[in-house]
Design an enzyme around this catalytic site. Structure first.
Site, PDB file in Angstrom:
ATOM      1  N   ASP A 163      35.378 -22.881 -47.885  1.00  0.00           N
ATOM      2  CA  ASP A 163      35.292 -23.274 -49.289  1.00  0.00           C
ATOM      3  C   ASP A 163      36.648 -22.942 -49.918  1.00  0.00           C
ATOM      4  O   ASP A 163      37.542 -22.394 -49.265  1.00  0.00           O
ATOM      5  CB  ASP A 163      34.125 -22.581 -49.997  1.00  0.00           C
ATOM      6  CG  ASP A 163      33.704 -23.354 -51.249  1.00  0.00           C
ATOM      7  OD1 ASP A 163      34.494 -24.190 -51.744  1.00  0.00           O
ATOM      8  OD2 ASP A 163      32.598 -23.124 -51.758  1.00  0.00           O
ATOM      9  N   TRP A 164      36.783 -23.284 -51.180  1.00  0.00           N
ATOM     10  CA  TRP A 164      38.063 -23.160 -51.872  1.00  0.00           C
ATOM     11  C   TRP A 164      38.602 -21.715 -51.773  1.00  0.00           C
ATOM     12  O   TRP A 164      38.027 -20.805 -52.349  1.00  0.00           O
ATOM     13  CB  TRP A 164      37.883 -23.566 -53.331  1.00  0.00           C
ATOM     14  CG  TRP A 164      39.166 -23.617 -54.101  1.00  0.00           C
ATOM     15  CD1 TRP A 164      39.920 -22.563 -54.502  1.00  0.00           C
ATOM     16  CD2 TRP A 164      39.845 -24.786 -54.530  1.00  0.00           C
ATOM     17  NE1 TRP A 164      41.032 -22.995 -55.165  1.00  0.00           N
ATOM     18  CE2 TRP A 164      41.006 -24.370 -55.210  1.00  0.00           C
ATOM     19  CE3 TRP A 164      39.589 -26.161 -54.424  1.00  0.00           C
ATOM     20  CZ2 TRP A 164      41.905 -25.264 -55.775  1.00  0.00           C
ATOM     21  CZ3 TRP A 164      40.483 -27.054 -55.002  1.00  0.00           C
ATOM     22  CH2 TRP A 164      41.637 -26.593 -55.659  1.00  0.00           C
TER      23      TRP A 164
END
Ligand code: NOJ
Length: 731
Positions: free
Chosen positions: A267-268
C-alpha cells in the site's frame, strides 16, 4: 530459509524469460517501482520523464489526466531501452466516470450479477482513458462502523465479501482472460485491516489464526481462485508483524500455500512504514523485510529503487528474489496485452445510457427501507406539495461518496433535480435548512419549517459529505453531524408525514429518528443516479429490496456487534436481560442473573444483518431437505416456499444460514451460506433452492482445516433472524 517460486510454466513464460535475460539489475528494480507524479501539469516534469525513460518506473498511479497517462506510456514504450509498457494503476472503486453507489451499498444489493456488470462498466470506462489496473475490490471484513473505510467494504460477512469479490474480479478482468476492455484487479488490503482496534484507521489488529482463516482470509482465497492479478498488502500490523512485511501471510499462505501467481503491491508507502511501526531499523532493513515477505512492487516508498541494488551487491538480497518479483509483474503486463497495445481504448464511451440504467438499478437495489409506519410509502404522484429539506438534497458532488477521482458533479442527478423532473417544479418547496451536514446554526431552520408547513409530505435528505467517510476518516460518535438532529426534531414537531433518507457511506445511530419520522430509507452515498433511483422508490415505481450487509447497533457502545458471533457460556435472552431502571435498590449481587448483555442497551442490535423491508410482505414456509443425513461425498438440497402476500410486485433476498452445533472450536450461532434475489408478483409463490456441500461446512481450528461430522441447523429466511429451520447430520 525462504522458499519462493513463480517457476511453474506459464503461458507467457518464454516471453518473460527472453525479456528478463535482457534486463539489467537496474531495469528489473525499475519494474518493481510504482510512483505518482505529483506535478499535475503537462509537459511531464523532467525528473519523472527521466525516470520512465531510464526504465526506473514499472507502474504509475493516480495520474492527473488521460493526456498525461498517454505521454507517460509513450515515453516508456518508445524511449526506454526495452520499451516495457507501464501498468497504469488507479483507484476505480465504485465506478470511473459513471459513479455507482459506494461499495457497502453495492453489498446491500446482494446481487452479484449486478456487481459484476458494474465492475465491467468501470473497466470499460477506465480503459477508455488509458487506465489498465484498478486497486479494487476491497475485501476487508468490517464489523466496526466507526472505521471510516467500512464504506469501501462489503460489511461484516465473509461469504458476502467472498461472493462480491468474485463478481467484481470477473467484471474487471473478464472470466477467461483479459481483453482490450478489461483491467487488472487488486484484492486488498491483505489482510485483517478492517479489524483495526477501536475502528481507528491504520490501528493495530489482533486476529487469532482460526479467525484469520475463517473470516478475514476467506475472500482473498476466493480472489486467488478467481485469478486476481494483484494483491495489495495492508497498512496494519497483524499480531505484531506489519502486513507489508509479513512472511506468514504473504510468502507462506498467499504465495506458497495458495499458489498465487500474480504480484503483490504494497500500500502507499507501507514499506517505509515498516520503520514507523518500529519493525525495521532503517530503509535497507525495511526493503529486505518487505521483499522477503513477498511484496513485489513498492508503491511510493521509493525504497526498492534506492536500496535493492546495493543490497543485492552486498549479498543481503538474492537476485533470484528480484527475478521472481519481476517475472510476476511482467506476466501481468503480458496477460493484459500491454506489449501489443499499451494505450487507451478509444472506442469506449463514458457515461452511456446503459451505464446510467445500471447505476439507477444499483441505487434501487441498494437502498434499504428500515421503517414504514402506516405504509406512508410509496407516495402518490398526485400529491400537492412536497417539502424537500436537508443538506444532501442537492449536493451533487457529495452524493458520489468517497474515491471518485473521475466522477463529475455535472453528471450527477440529485434528489431535488429528480423530484423536480418527476413532479414538476411547482409541487416542490425546497429549503435545505442546513447549508452542509456540519452546519451548526439554525439560521435557515425557519425557511425549512415554513416549507414543511406548506406541504403535504416532508422529504428529509440527511447524511454526510463524502469526505466524512473513507480512509483515515473515522468517527467516534455516529449520530448525524452538525445540527441535523435538531432539524429533524423541529420538523417532526409539525406532525407532517415525514420520510428520512440517509445518504452516507457509514452506519449512523438512527434509533432516535425512528420515533421522529414515519419512514426511513438508508440510501448510502448513491452516486450519479441517486436522485432518479430514490424517486422510483419514493413513488412506488419500484419496491425497496436492499438488505443490511452490516448490523445496525442501537448505540456506539455496542460496537463491535455482528450476527455471526459465538454463543458464550452465558448467552443473553429477552427474559434474562434485566433493564437498568427496573433494578431495585440494594438488589442482591446475583439477583440479576449472569448473562451476556448491557444493563442499559441489552444484547440485540437495532436492525440485524440481512434485514430490509419492502412495500409488500413475503411469507417463507415449507423448508425441505433432500436428506436428513449426508456423507462427505454428498450434497444437500434445501428448499423453501416464498410467497408474496402483499399487493406489490417486489424482489426479496432469500438467505440460507447454518449452525454447526458442536465443533472442535466454538462455531458461530449463524453463518450465511447462500443468498438469492427472487422477484414475485402479488400472490405469486416460488420455491427457492440452495445446495450445500460438505466443503461449505469446513472451518479452520487454528492448526488445520476440518470438516467434522455432527449435527447442523439450517434456516431459510429474509434476514439473519430467520426462524424457518430444519436439521441435518453430516456423517
Ligand atoms: C492507500 C489506500 O489504502 C489504498 O486503498 C489505495 O488503493 C492506495 N492508497 C492508492 O491510492
Amino acid at each position: 530459509m525462504i522458499s519462493f517460486s513463480c517457476k511453474s510454466r506459464l503461458k507467457e513464460d518464454s516471453k518473460i524469460d527472453k525479456l528478463v535475460q535482457q534486463m539489467t539489475l537496474e531495469e528489473k528494480i525499475g519494474q518493481m517501482n510504482q510512483v505518482m507524479n505529483f506535478i499535475d501539469t503537462m509537459p511531464i516534469d523532467p525528473y519523472f520523464y527521466n525516470l520512465i525513460q531510464e526504465g526506473k518506473i514499472g507502474s504509475v498511479l493516480n495520474a492527473y489526466s488521460p493526456e498525461m497517462i498517454k505521454e507517460m506510456q509513450r515515453i516508456a514504450v518508445e524511449e526506454s531501452r526495452l520499451g516495457i509498457p507501464l501498468l497504469v494503476g488507479r483507484d476505480v472503486i465504485h465506478g470511473y466516470r459513471t459513479i455507482f453507489p459506494v461499495n457497502i451499498g453495492l453489498a446491500a444489493t446482494f446481487n452479484t450479477e449486478l456487481v459484476k456488470e458494474i465492475a465491467k462498466i468501470a473497466a470499460i470506462e477506465a480503459r477508455s482513458e488509458g487506465v489498465n489496473w484498478t486497486f479494487a475490490p476491497m475485501m476487508d471484513i468490517s464489523r466496526d462502523p466507526r472505521w471510516g473505510r467500512m464504506v469501501e467494504s462489503c460489511g461484516e460477512d465473509p461469504y458476502v465479501a467472498e461472493q462480491m469479490a468474485i463478481a467484481s474480479i470477473r467484471g474487471f478482468q473478464g472470466k477467461n482472460g483479459f481483453n482490450s476492455n478489461s483491467i487488472a484487479a487488486t484484492a486488498k488490503h491483505y489482510v485483517g485491516y478492517g479489524a483495526a482496534i477501536g475502528g481507528r484507521d491504520y490501528n493495530t489488529t489482533l486476529i487469532p489464526e482460526a479467525e484469520l482463516r475463517n473470516v478475514y482470509l476467506r475472500p482473498f482465497k476466493a480472489a486467488v481462485n478467481e485469478n486476481v492479478a494483484t494483491v495489495m498488502a495492508g497498512f496494519n500490523e497483524l499480531n505484531g508483524v506489519p502486513t507489508s512485511g509479513n512472511i506468514h501471510t504473504i510468502r507462506d499462505i498467499l504465495k506458497n500455500e495458495w499458489g498465487f501467481k500474480g504480484f503483490v503491491v504494497s500500500d502507499w508507502a507501507s514499506i517505509k512504514n515498516l520503520e514507523v511501526h518500529a519493525y525495521a531499523k532503517d530503509s535497507s532493513d525495511a526493503t529486505i523485510k518487505a521483499l522477503q515477505a513477498g511484496v513485489d512492487m513498492d508503491m511510493c516508498s521509493l525504497y526498492y529503487l534506492d536500496k535493492i541494488k546495493e543490497l543485492v551487491l552486498k549479498g543481503s538480497l538474492s537476485e533470484e528474489l528480484i527475478d521472481d518479483a519481476v517475472r510476476r509483474i511482467l506476466k501481468i503486463k503480458f496477460e493484459l496485452g500491454l506489449f501489443e497495445n499499451p494505450y487507451a481504448n478509444k472506442d469506449n464511451k463514458l457515461i452511456t445510457e446503459q451505464a446510467l440504467d445500471i447505476a439507477k438499478k444499483a441505487v434501487i437495489q441498494s437502498t434499504v427501507l428500515l421503517q414504514n409506519k402506516n405504509k406512508i410509502l410509496p407516495l402518490s404522484k398526485d400529491i400537492n406539495k412536497v417539502a424537500v429539506i436537508g443538506p444532501l438534497a442537492d449536493a451533487p458532488y457529495e452524493q458520489m461518496g468517497t474515491w471518485v477521482f473521475d466522477g463529475k458533479s455535472e453528471n450527477t442527478v440529485t434528489p431535488l433535480k429528480a423530484l423536480r423532473e418527476y413532479l414538476g417544479n411547482k409541487k416542490i418547496n425546497y429549503a435545505p435548512g442546513l447549508k452542509i451536514s456540519r452546519t451548526r446554526d439554525k439560521k435557515a431552520f425557519a425557511d425549512a419549517i415554513k416549507a414543511a408547513k406548506n406541504s403535504d409530505v416532508v422529504l428529509l435528505f440527511m447524511g454526510d459529505e463524502s469526505i466524512l467517510t473513507g480512509e483515515a476518516h473515522c468517527r467516534a460518535k455516529l449520530t448525524l453531524p452538525g445540527y441535523q438532529n435538531e432539524l429533524i426534531t423541529e420538523i417532526s414537531k409539525l406532525g407532517k408525514p415525514t420520510v428520512l433518507v440517509i445518504m452516507s457511506g457509514i452506519i449512523h445511530m438512527i434509533e432516535p429518528y425512528l420515533e421522529q419520522v414515519d419512514a426511513l430509507l438508508y440510501g448510502w452515498h448513491p452516486g450519479t443516479m441517486g436522485g432518479p433511483g430514490y424517486v422510483d422508490l419514493l413513488f412506488g415505481l419500484e419496491s425497496p429490496s436492499g438488505k443490511l450487509p452490516m448490523t445496525f447497533p442501537r448505540t456506539e457502545g455496542q460496537i463491535p456487534i455482528y450476527y455471526n458471533h459465538n454463543n458464550t457460556g452465558h448467552p443473553a435472552s429477552d427474559e434474562s436481560w434485566v433493564r437498568m431502571y427496573d433494578i431495585p435498590l440494594k438488589a442482591w449481587q446475583t439477583s440479576l442473573g449472569n448473562t451476556n448483555h448491557y444493563l442499559d442497551y441489552g444484547f440485540e442490535p437495532l436492525f440485524e444483518f440481512g434485514f430490509g423491508l419492502s412495500y409488500t410482505e413475503f411469507n417463507y414456509s415449507d423448508i425441505k431437505l433432500s436428506k436428513e443425513t449426508i456423507s462427505l461425498d454428498d450434497s444437500l438440497i434445501i428448499t423453501a416456499r416464498i410467497k408474496n402476500i402483499g399487493g406489490f410486485k417486489a424482489e426479496d433476498v432469500a438467505q440460507l444460514y447454518i449452525r454447526d452445533l458442536v465443533g472442535d472450536i466454538v462455531r458461530p450461532v449463524k453463518e450465511l451460506k447462500g443468498f438469492q434475489r427472487i422477484s414475485l408478483n402479488p400472490g405469486e409463490e416460488k420455491i427457492v433452492e440452495f445446495i450445500l456441500y460438505p466443503k461449505d461446512l469446513e472451518f479452520h481450528n487454528g492448526k488445520k482445516w476440518l470438516i467434522e461430522p455432527g449435527d447442523f441447523h439450517v434456516w431459510i429466511g429474509n434476514s439473519s433472524k430467520a426462524t424457518l429451520m430444519s436439521k441435518f447430520e453430516l456423517k
